[in-house]
Design an enzyme around this catalytic site. Sequence first.
Site, PDB file in Angstrom:
ATOM      1  N   ASP A  59       0.686  -1.105   0.231  1.00 52.22           N
ATOM      2  CA  ASP A  59      -0.008   0.048  -0.083  1.00 52.22           C
ATOM      3  C   ASP A  59       0.972   1.029  -0.507  1.00 52.22           C
ATOM      4  OD1 ASP A  59      -1.635  -2.439   0.155  1.00 52.22           O
ATOM      5  OD2 ASP A  59      -2.431  -1.781   2.400  1.00 52.22           O
ATOM      6  N   GLU A  82      -4.204  -0.489  -1.683  1.00 55.06           N
ATOM      7  CA  GLU A  82      -5.951  -0.963  -0.884  1.00 55.06           C
ATOM      8  C   GLU A  82      -6.531  -0.060  -1.225  1.00 55.06           C
ATOM      9  OE1 GLU A  82      -5.570  -0.148   3.455  1.00 55.06           O
ATOM     10  OE2 GLU A  82      -8.341  -0.017   3.873  1.00 55.06           O
ATOM     11  N   LYS A  98      -6.543  -4.714  -3.145  1.00 51.70           N
ATOM     12  CA  LYS A  98      -6.732  -5.379  -2.181  1.00 51.70           C
ATOM     13  C   LYS A  98      -8.077  -4.822  -1.674  1.00 51.70           C
ATOM     14  CE  LYS A  98      -3.499  -4.439   1.610  1.00 51.70           C
ATOM     15  NZ  LYS A  98      -4.322  -3.798   1.541  1.00 51.70           N
ATOM     16  N   LYS A 144      -7.567  -4.979   4.826  1.00 44.53           N
ATOM     17  CA  LYS A 144      -6.044  -3.951   5.205  1.00 44.53           C
ATOM     18  C   LYS A 144      -4.978  -5.508   4.782  1.00 44.53           C
ATOM     19  CE  LYS A 144      -8.468  -1.555   8.194  1.00 44.53           C
ATOM     20  NZ  LYS A 144      -9.905  -1.386   8.216  1.00 44.53           N
ATOM     21  N   VAL A 185       3.073   0.618   3.868  1.00 49.95           N
ATOM     22  CA  VAL A 185       2.601   1.137   5.129  1.00 49.95           C
ATOM     23  C   VAL A 185       1.490   0.367   5.317  1.00 49.95           C
ATOM     24  CG1 VAL A 185       4.101   3.074   5.134  1.00 49.95           C
ATOM     25  CG2 VAL A 185       1.677   3.054   3.837  1.00 49.95           C
ATOM     26  N   CYS A 221      -2.024  -2.565   7.654  1.00 52.76           N
ATOM     27  CA  CYS A 221      -1.849  -3.455   6.307  1.00 52.76           C
ATOM     28  C   CYS A 221      -0.543  -4.141   6.461  1.00 52.76           C
ATOM     29  CB  CYS A 221      -2.132  -2.447   5.575  1.00 52.76           C
ATOM     30  SG  CYS A 221      -3.756  -1.939   5.793  1.00 52.76           S
ATOM     31  N   GLN A 239       8.102 -13.978  21.805  1.00 51.88           N
ATOM     32  CA  GLN A 239       7.743 -15.007  22.061  1.00 51.88           C
ATOM     33  C   GLN A 239       8.356 -16.252  20.668  1.00 51.88           C
ATOM     34  OE1 GLN A 239       3.448 -15.526  23.458  1.00 51.88           O
ATOM     35  NE2 GLN A 239       3.382 -13.399  21.998  1.00 51.88           N
TER      36      GLN A 239
END
Length: 237
Positions: A26, A74, A131, A134, A159, A164, A204
């Site tokens: 995007d 987007e 698309k 997002k 971005v 997104c 994680q």
Amino acid sequence: MPRLTVEAEPAPLCVDSAAAALIIIDMQRDFLEPGGFGAALGNDVSLLRPAVAPCRAMLDAARRLGMLVIHTREGHRPDLSDAPPLKVERGDPRHRIGARGPMGRILIRGEPGHDIIAELYPLAGEPVIDKPGKGAFYQTDLELMLRNRGIDTLFVAGVTTEVCVNTTVREANDRGFRCIVLADCCASYFPEFHRAGLAMIKAQGGIFGSVAPSTPLVAALTELAARGATPLRAVSA
Ligand code: TIU
């Protein structure tokens, strides 16, 4: 296969460049230039500019090597039939999706503001994924395209980091694609969200993916290209 080591966090990765693609999320005028969707939402669009030059360097390196480059945008159909009312009704009616602005109708396919910024404009033959959401996988043929080409790793740029980029990375992770998010090639209207967005991905043990700076990667890709390595999988004659 040309392999490269990526100094990523939480751990270095070995990547087969033939099975990797660069996806640029995007980088549209509507998000980066005044008068578009980002500005309509009340944001300072200049905060996204620092990602442009690193994205360009990464794009150039990927192109030199012949690595698959995918761009996303987007946006919605002019009749807004693919835009959830919830999304359209957000914010000031004068600046909503579909409203007229200085770059045409906001976030509408075919309008000047919907297009990718000049610095990162797609070359003929580079896939552009339009698309409605997002995430780049939602209601698009991105997954099909990646599977058909044997891609298992995505270098992710664009971005905004926490919107997104993060949504796409989470979608990719659930589908089994390895994501390496290029920290300096991403940006947010909220610097603290940029930092947190990257931290969430690599926490994680890399719960959604990895995070890496682009400069060493650009150097490694450039070296591979100079050695004549081709990332393209062998095609039967
Ligand atoms: N508003 C915001 O930060 N982002 C979006 O609406 N879309 C993308 O991130 N591309």
